[in-house]
Design a protein around this motif. Structure first.
Motif, mmCIF file in Angstrom:
data_model
loop_
_atom_site.group_PDB
_atom_site.id
_atom_site.type_symbol
_atom_site.label_atom_id
_atom_site.label_comp_id
_atom_site.label_asym_id
_atom_site.label_seq_id
_atom_site.Cartn_x
_atom_site.Cartn_y
_atom_site.Cartn_z
ATOM 1 N N MET A 1 0.802 -1.128 0.000
ATOM 2 C CA MET A 1 0.000 0.000 0.000
ATOM 3 C C MET A 1 0.880 1.238 0.000
ATOM 4 O O MET A 1 1.893 1.284 0.679
ATOM 5 C CB MET A 1 -0.845 -0.054 1.239
ATOM 6 C CG MET A 1 -1.920 0.860 1.062
ATOM 7 S SD MET A 1 -3.144 0.720 2.224
ATOM 8 C CE MET A 1 -4.445 0.243 1.700
ATOM 9 N N LYS A 2 0.401 2.177 -0.690
ATOM 10 C CA LYS A 2 1.166 3.372 -0.900
ATOM 11 C C LYS A 2 0.641 4.464 0.041
ATOM 12 O O LYS A 2 -0.547 4.683 0.098
ATOM 13 C CB LYS A 2 0.972 3.783 -2.351
ATOM 14 C CG LYS A 2 1.974 4.675 -2.846
ATOM 15 C CD LYS A 2 1.667 4.817 -4.310
ATOM 16 C CE LYS A 2 2.578 5.681 -5.012
ATOM 17 N NZ LYS A 2 2.292 6.017 -6.286
ATOM 18 N N PRO A 3 1.495 5.126 0.791
ATOM 19 C CA PRO A 3 1.016 6.177 1.680
ATOM 20 C C PRO A 3 0.513 7.374 0.891
ATOM 21 O O PRO A 3 1.111 7.763 -0.100
ATOM 22 C CB PRO A 3 2.212 6.544 2.523
ATOM 23 C CG PRO A 3 3.390 6.035 1.808
ATOM 24 C CD PRO A 3 2.946 4.945 0.920
ATOM 25 N N VAL A 4 -0.600 7.902 1.385
ATOM 26 C CA VAL A 4 -1.207 9.069 0.751
ATOM 27 C C VAL A 4 -0.968 10.262 1.675
ATOM 28 O O VAL A 4 -1.252 10.227 2.861
ATOM 29 C CB VAL A 4 -2.709 8.865 0.550
ATOM 30 C CG1 VAL A 4 -3.326 10.106 -0.063
ATOM 31 C CG2 VAL A 4 -2.965 7.663 -0.292
ATOM 32 N N ARG A 5 -0.494 11.289 1.093
ATOM 33 C CA ARG A 5 -0.205 12.487 1.868
ATOM 34 C C ARG A 5 -1.012 13.622 1.267
ATOM 35 O O ARG A 5 -0.887 13.922 0.081
ATOM 36 C CB ARG A 5 1.282 12.792 1.774
ATOM 37 C CG ARG A 5 1.638 13.936 2.664
ATOM 38 C CD ARG A 5 3.139 13.968 2.806
ATOM 39 N NE ARG A 5 3.428 15.032 3.724
ATOM 40 C CZ ARG A 5 4.094 16.105 3.415
ATOM 41 N NH1 ARG A 5 4.623 16.230 2.242
ATOM 42 N NH2 ARG A 5 4.292 17.025 4.294
ATOM 43 N N ILE A 6 -1.868 14.234 2.174
ATOM 44 C CA ILE A 6 -2.711 15.328 1.698
ATOM 45 C C ILE A 6 -2.254 16.582 2.409
ATOM 46 O O ILE A 6 -2.198 16.653 3.633
ATOM 47 C CB ILE A 6 -4.193 15.061 1.986
ATOM 48 C CG1 ILE A 6 -4.627 13.770 1.314
ATOM 49 C CG2 ILE A 6 -5.041 16.225 1.562
ATOM 50 C CD1 ILE A 6 -6.020 13.347 1.669
ATOM 51 N N ASP A 7 -1.963 17.598 1.654
ATOM 52 C CA ASP A 7 -1.601 18.896 2.210
ATOM 53 C C ASP A 7 -2.805 19.830 2.035
ATOM 54 O O ASP A 7 -3.268 20.055 0.929
ATOM 55 C CB ASP A 7 -0.393 19.486 1.482
ATOM 56 C CG ASP A 7 0.875 18.724 1.793
ATOM 57 O OD1 ASP A 7 0.932 18.160 2.914
ATOM 58 O OD2 ASP A 7 1.765 18.691 0.965
ATOM 59 N N PHE A 8 -3.304 20.329 3.204
ATOM 60 C CA PHE A 8 -4.426 21.273 3.163
ATOM 61 C C PHE A 8 -3.884 22.675 3.057
ATOM 62 O O PHE A 8 -2.958 23.066 3.767
ATOM 63 C CB PHE A 8 -5.295 21.168 4.415
ATOM 64 C CG PHE A 8 -6.067 19.872 4.477
ATOM 65 C CD1 PHE A 8 -7.194 19.699 3.703
ATOM 66 C CD2 PHE A 8 -5.654 18.833 5.294
ATOM 67 C CE1 PHE A 8 -7.899 18.523 3.754
ATOM 68 C CE2 PHE A 8 -6.363 17.654 5.339
ATOM 69 C CZ PHE A 8 -7.494 17.486 4.575
ATOM 70 N N ILE A 9 -4.497 23.420 2.206
ATOM 71 C CA ILE A 9 -4.106 24.808 2.027
ATOM 72 C C ILE A 9 -5.097 25.647 2.840
ATOM 73 O O ILE A 9 -6.307 25.551 2.635
ATOM 74 C CB ILE A 9 -4.142 25.218 0.546
ATOM 75 C CG1 ILE A 9 -3.218 24.332 -0.228
ATOM 76 C CG2 ILE A 9 -3.798 26.681 0.382
ATOM 77 C CD1 ILE A 9 -3.313 24.529 -1.703
#
Length: 177
Positions: free
Chosen positions: A1-9
């Motif tokens: 599984m690939k890590p998902v990284r979400i950056d909130f603006i």
């Protein structure tokens, strides 16, 4: 599984909206507080005016209620006595025709409104008969037998043996007649 990284603006519009809402809430709260303070202040002013008016009215009320005059009280008592209808009581006393019964005294106490009848009776059983005759025609039975005793000239044993000369006392309130 690939890590998902979400950056909130960060959005500057929401911060501005929350700041305006906070300022409006503070404004409304301060307006309500100011209005409550004004109401409290006017209430205090009205209460002081009421206290001043009551203080000024006390001498006037003292003039309206003069002290009681004993003459007026005695006149009122005399008028109350004159308004009482004693006809029923005296008619009952006059119409009591019983063998062995003789009226000795009638006492009218105007202050308490009581009427006392003292009869001389020959037997103790006669007291019950007189009580029934006095209460005839009334549902509430206003007359009550107060006491039965020996007459003033009789012997102390007069209660034990039915002899002549017994004294009986009946009492009633005038308003019950």
């Amino acid at each position: 599984m690939k890590p998902v990284r979400i950056d909130f603006i960060p959005d500057q519009r929401w911060r501005t909206l929350w700041a305006v809402a906070l300022l409006l809430a503070l404004f409304m709260l301060s307006a309500a507080g100011w209005r409550a303070w004004q109401t409290w202040k006017s209430t205090q002013a009205l209460q002081s005016q009421i206290a001043l008016a009551q203080h000024q009215a006390q001498p006037l009320q003292a003039q309206l209620n003069p002290p009681a005059n004993p003459r007026h009280d005695s006149l009122a008592q005399a008028a109350r006595l004159l308004r009482q209808d004693l006809g029923k009581a005296f008619a009952m006393i006059e119409n009591l025709k019983e063998e062995g019964v003789r009226l000795r005294a009638v006492n009218l106490d105007a202050n308490s409104g009581t009427l006392q009848l003292e009869y001389e009776i020959d037997t103790l059983a006669r007291a019950a008969t007189v009580t029934a005759l006095l209460n005839a025609g009334y549902e509430t039975r206003p007359w009550r037998l107060e006491s039965v005793g020996a007459a003033l000239g009789g012997s102390p044993a007069a209660l034990a043996a039915p002899t002549t000369g017994m004294r009986a006392l009946w009492v009633t309130q005038l308003e019950r007649l």
